[in-house]
Design a protein around this motif. Structure first.
Motif, PDB file in Angstrom:
ATOM      1  N   ARG A 430       0.058   0.775   2.855  1.00 48.59           N
ATOM      2  CA  ARG A 430      -0.458  -0.061   1.568  1.00 48.59           C
ATOM      3  C   ARG A 430      -0.681  -1.755   1.697  1.00 48.59           C
ATOM      4  N   MET A 431       0.398  -2.283   2.388  1.00 49.58           N
ATOM      5  CA  MET A 431       0.557  -3.486   2.318  1.00 49.58           C
ATOM      6  C   MET A 431      -0.581  -3.972   3.363  1.00 49.58           C
ATOM      7  N   ILE A 432      -0.963  -3.282   4.575  1.00 44.09           N
ATOM      8  CA  ILE A 432      -1.788  -3.925   5.438  1.00 44.09           C
ATOM      9  C   ILE A 432      -3.062  -3.608   4.855  1.00 44.09           C
ATOM     10  N   GLY A 433      -3.396  -2.641   4.220  1.00 41.92           N
ATOM     11  CA  GLY A 433      -4.660  -2.327   3.541  1.00 41.92           C
ATOM     12  C   GLY A 433      -4.905  -3.404   2.461  1.00 41.92           C
ATOM     13  N   GLN A 434      -3.841  -3.717   1.661  1.00 45.94           N
ATOM     14  CA  GLN A 434      -4.053  -4.796   0.525  1.00 45.94           C
ATOM     15  C   GLN A 434      -4.453  -6.119   1.385  1.00 45.94           C
ATOM     16  N   TRP A 435      -3.606  -6.529   2.481  1.00 43.54           N
ATOM     17  CA  TRP A 435      -3.934  -7.708   3.138  1.00 43.54           C
ATOM     18  C   TRP A 435      -5.545  -7.894   3.546  1.00 43.54           C
ATOM     19  N   HIS A 436      -5.961  -6.614   4.283  1.00 41.09           N
ATOM     20  CA  HIS A 436      -7.335  -6.277   4.548  1.00 41.09           C
ATOM     21  C   HIS A 436      -8.303  -6.676   3.515  1.00 41.09           C
ATOM     22  N   ALA A 437      -7.968  -6.004   2.198  1.00 37.87           N
ATOM     23  CA  ALA A 437      -9.010  -6.088   1.171  1.00 37.87           C
ATOM     24  C   ALA A 437      -8.972  -7.728   0.588  1.00 37.87           C
ATOM     25  N   ASP A 438      -7.781  -8.186   0.760  1.00 40.24           N
ATOM     26  CA  ASP A 438      -7.806  -9.596   0.244  1.00 40.24           C
ATOM     27  C   ASP A 438      -8.380 -10.707   1.297  1.00 40.24           C
ATOM     28  N   GLY A 439      -8.684 -10.203   2.458  1.00 46.04           N
ATOM     29  CA  GLY A 439      -9.302 -11.139   3.321  1.00 46.04           C
ATOM     30  C   GLY A 439      -8.510 -11.784   4.157  1.00 46.04           C
ATOM     31  N   LEU A 440      -7.140 -11.317   4.353  1.00 46.53           N
ATOM     32  CA  LEU A 440      -6.066 -12.067   4.997  1.00 46.53           C
ATOM     33  C   LEU A 440      -6.092 -11.583   6.205  1.00 46.53           C
ATOM     34  N   LEU A 441      -6.812 -10.512   6.566  1.00 41.11           N
ATOM     35  CA  LEU A 441      -6.889  -9.713   8.009  1.00 41.11           C
ATOM     36  C   LEU A 441      -8.123  -9.601   8.177  1.00 41.11           C
ATOM     37  N   PRO A 442      -8.676  -9.748   9.641  1.00 41.65           N
ATOM     38  CA  PRO A 442      -9.828  -9.389  10.110  1.00 41.65           C
ATOM     39  C   PRO A 442     -10.299  -8.154   9.657  1.00 41.65           C
ATOM     40  N   ASP A 443     -11.810  -7.941   9.673  1.00 43.50           N
ATOM     41  CA  ASP A 443     -12.021  -6.521   9.505  1.00 43.50           C
ATOM     42  C   ASP A 443     -12.413  -5.865  11.011  1.00 43.50           C
ATOM     43  N   ASP A 444     -11.335  -5.578  11.344  1.00 43.75           N
ATOM     44  CA  ASP A 444     -11.147  -4.963  12.935  1.00 43.75           C
ATOM     45  C   ASP A 444     -10.202  -3.587  12.750  1.00 43.75           C
ATOM     46  N   LYS A 445     -10.824  -2.464  12.611  1.00 43.99           N
ATOM     47  CA  LYS A 445     -10.350  -1.474  12.331  1.00 43.99           C
ATOM     48  C   LYS A 445      -9.459  -1.210  13.542  1.00 43.99           C
ATOM     49  N   THR A 446      -9.984  -1.443  14.944  1.00 44.66           N
ATOM     50  CA  THR A 446      -8.747  -1.176  16.150  1.00 44.66           C
ATOM     51  C   THR A 446      -7.922  -1.835  15.924  1.00 44.66           C
ATOM     52  N   ALA A 447      -7.755  -3.057  15.697  1.00 50.45           N
ATOM     53  CA  ALA A 447      -6.639  -3.961  15.526  1.00 50.45           C
ATOM     54  C   ALA A 447      -5.580  -3.391  14.422  1.00 50.45           C
ATOM     55  N   LEU A 448      -6.323  -3.071  13.218  1.00 45.03           N
ATOM     56  CA  LEU A 448      -5.475  -2.757  12.103  1.00 45.03           C
ATOM     57  C   LEU A 448      -4.802  -1.301  12.590  1.00 45.03           C
ATOM     58  N   ASP A 449      -5.374  -0.635  13.144  1.00 42.97           N
ATOM     59  CA  ASP A 449      -4.788   0.823  13.869  1.00 42.97           C
ATOM     60  C   ASP A 449      -3.727   0.520  14.424  1.00 42.97           C
ATOM     61  N   GLU A 450      -4.026  -0.319  15.529  1.00 42.63           N
ATOM     62  CA  GLU A 450      -2.824  -0.593  16.634  1.00 42.63           C
ATOM     63  C   GLU A 450      -1.686  -1.133  16.102  1.00 42.63           C
ATOM     64  N   MET A 451      -1.733  -2.089  14.951  1.00 46.69           N
ATOM     65  CA  MET A 451      -0.757  -2.567  14.277  1.00 46.69           C
ATOM     66  C   MET A 451       0.211  -1.519  13.542  1.00 46.69           C
ATOM     67  N   VAL A 452      -0.489  -0.391  12.925  1.00 49.36           N
ATOM     68  CA  VAL A 452       0.244   0.487  12.143  1.00 49.36           C
ATOM     69  C   VAL A 452       0.702   1.412  13.067  1.00 49.36           C
ATOM     70  N   ARG A 453       0.321   1.745  14.330  1.00 44.11           N
ATOM     71  CA  ARG A 453       1.006   2.504  15.437  1.00 44.11           C
ATOM     72  C   ARG A 453       2.385   1.955  15.870  1.00 44.11           C
ATOM     73  N   ASP A 454       2.003   0.551  16.151  1.00 43.08           N
ATOM     74  CA  ASP A 454       3.004  -0.132  16.688  1.00 43.08           C
ATOM     75  C   ASP A 454       4.324  -0.226  15.931  1.00 43.08           C
ATOM     76  N   ILE A 455       4.154  -0.528  14.486  1.00 43.88           N
ATOM     77  CA  ILE A 455       5.405  -0.576  13.479  1.00 43.88           C
ATOM     78  C   ILE A 455       5.875   0.802  13.358  1.00 43.88           C
ATOM     79  N   SER A 456       5.120   1.695  13.130  1.00 46.62           N
ATOM     80  CA  SER A 456       5.612   3.017  12.663  1.00 46.62           C
ATOM     81  C   SER A 456       6.204   3.768  13.835  1.00 46.62           C
ATOM     82  N   TYR A 457       5.686   3.456  15.075  1.00 45.83           N
ATOM     83  CA  TYR A 457       6.417   4.420  16.363  1.00 45.83           C
ATOM     84  C   TYR A 457       6.463   3.578  17.603  1.00 45.83           C
ATOM     85  N   ARG A 458       5.383   2.961  17.968  1.00 43.83           N
ATOM     86  CA  ARG A 458       5.362   2.433  19.378  1.00 43.83           C
ATOM     87  C   ARG A 458       6.315   1.451  19.760  1.00 43.83           C
TER      88      ARG A 458
END
Length: 466
Positions: A430-458
């Motif tokens: 939710r937080m990362i999706g909202q940061w993305h929607a608010d223009g606080l993060l680049p529109d780079d799905k690969t980078a967003l995916d990697e961040m979620v994988r890293d924080i959740s598990y890796r």
């Protein structure tokens, strides 16, 4: 229409939905700090009924039951398991917005297929009968419940005197790693009534009479090496009062310890100096052995003496303390850093007012040896609810690097608590999706995916899986 705990619970943007369902939901769980009994994992414990499984260890549930007006004899003893369960079902409608309300329904739904059922006195019979019919099956023993949630790593919490026989039994499991965590709190509780007896027991277990600081340190290191031989990856220090005493020479440490072991009291300055010396000695040992040092700072424990006498410790009468931690915490870490012997460390405080202190302290001691070597750990205890986790992650993101964050843990005694990782991952997305929607993060799905994988598990996997 948004439904209670529905498929898109917390996922308020299309990107949050994509991140959770496509990336986070199916990742394995690394639960690097909990209080699960190792014996119950090793023996593949089965439970007779839902009351025994659900309410037997869980002081979170006991606490809210009391708050809802349930008397003690229906929470702990002498009530039967069914009576305790019925009392919890009676309390449930009053728990709105407490995380126990969310957690409990996620537990019923994810483990036992009761999606959509809301626990109440009206549904208590249905839930009781449905779950109890499933519990005798192999997949609903301790090991099966862990497999059901895709748990890959468990870090239990163990006293230095524990023989670790159950961990030895678990070492050859190819699918689940269960590692002991070294918890030497009682060796630090110098003023406590049980300190002398504990040090005597430590000496007996290591075959050495403890009459000097070096002997005390040596005994603890001997036990630490026993833990390392049984797969230990982390130490954990529960710190009820954080202080940083003066740096005493060895002769003065010996004198303080001998005086205390003779049964005499020691003053606060001497106790603080002895604690600090133990902290530094063990911290150096953890660094040398590649052990992660965790500091759980700030609970005010066992505040209700009547409940302590009747039920014992960990009964739901602990709360936040409000003492200052910034100066002693930085001073202790600096003592280890001076000689380049600061271990990888995770810092937690039960008081959310300390979030920024932990994040900025962690930043002081990053040394480039690994990403996020000093961690501002996840929102803990009273804070592992939605607002608390969001505050902690926002502070970490803006004062440090959330990309290096180790993510969630359960800190639980319950085998049904692993849905808290889902709760956390949904909020993270939710937080990362909202940061993305608010223009606080680049529109780079690969980078967003990697961040979620890293924080959740890796990130946690890189620290705790070997």
């Amino acid at each position: 229409m948004t439904t209670f705990l529905g498929p898109d619970f917390l996922l308020n943007t299309s990107e949050a939905q994509r991140l959770y369902h496509d990336v986070a939901a199916d990742l394995p769980i690394i639960d690097y700090h909990n209080h699960l009994p190792p014996a119950e994992i090793a023996q593949d414990q089965h439970w007779d009924n839902l009351g025994q499984l659900w309410l037997g260890h869980d002081h979170y549930k006991w606490r809210v039951m009391r708050w809802a007006g349930i008397p003690e004899d229906r929470i702990t003893a002498p009530a039967s398991d069914r009576q305790k369960f019925d009392a919890f079902a009676e309390a449930m409608p009053r728990l709105a917005m407490n995380p126990v309300h969310h957690w409990s329904h996620l537990e019923l739904w994810r483990y036992f297929g009761l999606e959509g059922t809301i626990l109440s006195p009206e549904t208590a019979d249905e839930v009781w009968d449905h779950v109890n019919a499933m519990l005798p099956n192999k997949e609903f023993g301790a090991r099966g419940l862990l497999r059901r949630m895709n748990v890959q790593f468990i870090g239990t919490t163990d006293d230095p005197l524990d023989d670790l026989a159950h961990h030895r039994h678990l070492q050859d499991d190819p699918d689940l790693t269960v590692a002991p965590s070294f918890r030497p709190d009682r060796a630090f509780q110098i003023e406590s009534e049980g300190f002398v007896a504990y040090i005597q027991s430590l000496g007996e277990s290591t075959g050495a009479e403890i009459h000097s600081f070096d002997r005390l340190a040596g005994a603890l290191l001997q036990r630490l090496d026993h833990f390392v031989a049984h797969g230990c990856r982390a130490a954990d220090h529960g710190i009820e009062l954080l202080d940083c005493g003066a740096e005493y020479p060895a002769s003065k440490l010996d004198e303080v310890l001998r005086r205390r072991l003779s049964g005499a009291a020691v003053d606060a300055d001497d106790a603080a100096a002895l604690r600090a010396a133990l902290f530094v000695t063990l911290g150096r040992a953890y660094a040398a052995r590649g052990i992660v040092m965790q500091l759980h700072i700030g609970p005010l424990r066992n505040n209700r003496s009547g409940l302590l006498g009747r039920v014992g410790r960990d009964a739901g009468a602990d709360s936040m303390n409000d003492f200052a931690i910034a100066s002693p915490l930085n001073a202790l870490l600096d003592r280890l850093d001076r000689t380049d012997e600061l271990p990888a460390m995770v810092l937690y405080s039960v008081n959310p007012a300390h979030n920024a202190v932990l994040a900025t302290t962690a930043g002081n001691f990053q040394d480039g040896s690994r990403p996020g070597k000093i961690q501002a750990g996840t929102a803990w205890w009273f804070n592992d609810q939605l607002d608390g986790m969001e505050r902690q992650m926002n502070d970490l993101a803006q004062m440090g690097l959330i990309s290096t964050f180790l993510g969630m843990l359960t800190d639980s005694r319950s085998f049904l608590s692993f849905t808290r990782h889902e709760y956390f991952r949904r909020l993270l997305c939710r937080m990362i999706g909202q940061w993305h929607a608010d223009g606080l993060l680049p529109d780079d799905k690969t980078a967003l995916d990697e961040m979620v994988r890293d924080i959740s598990y890796r990130n946690a996997a890189s620290w705790f899986l070997r």
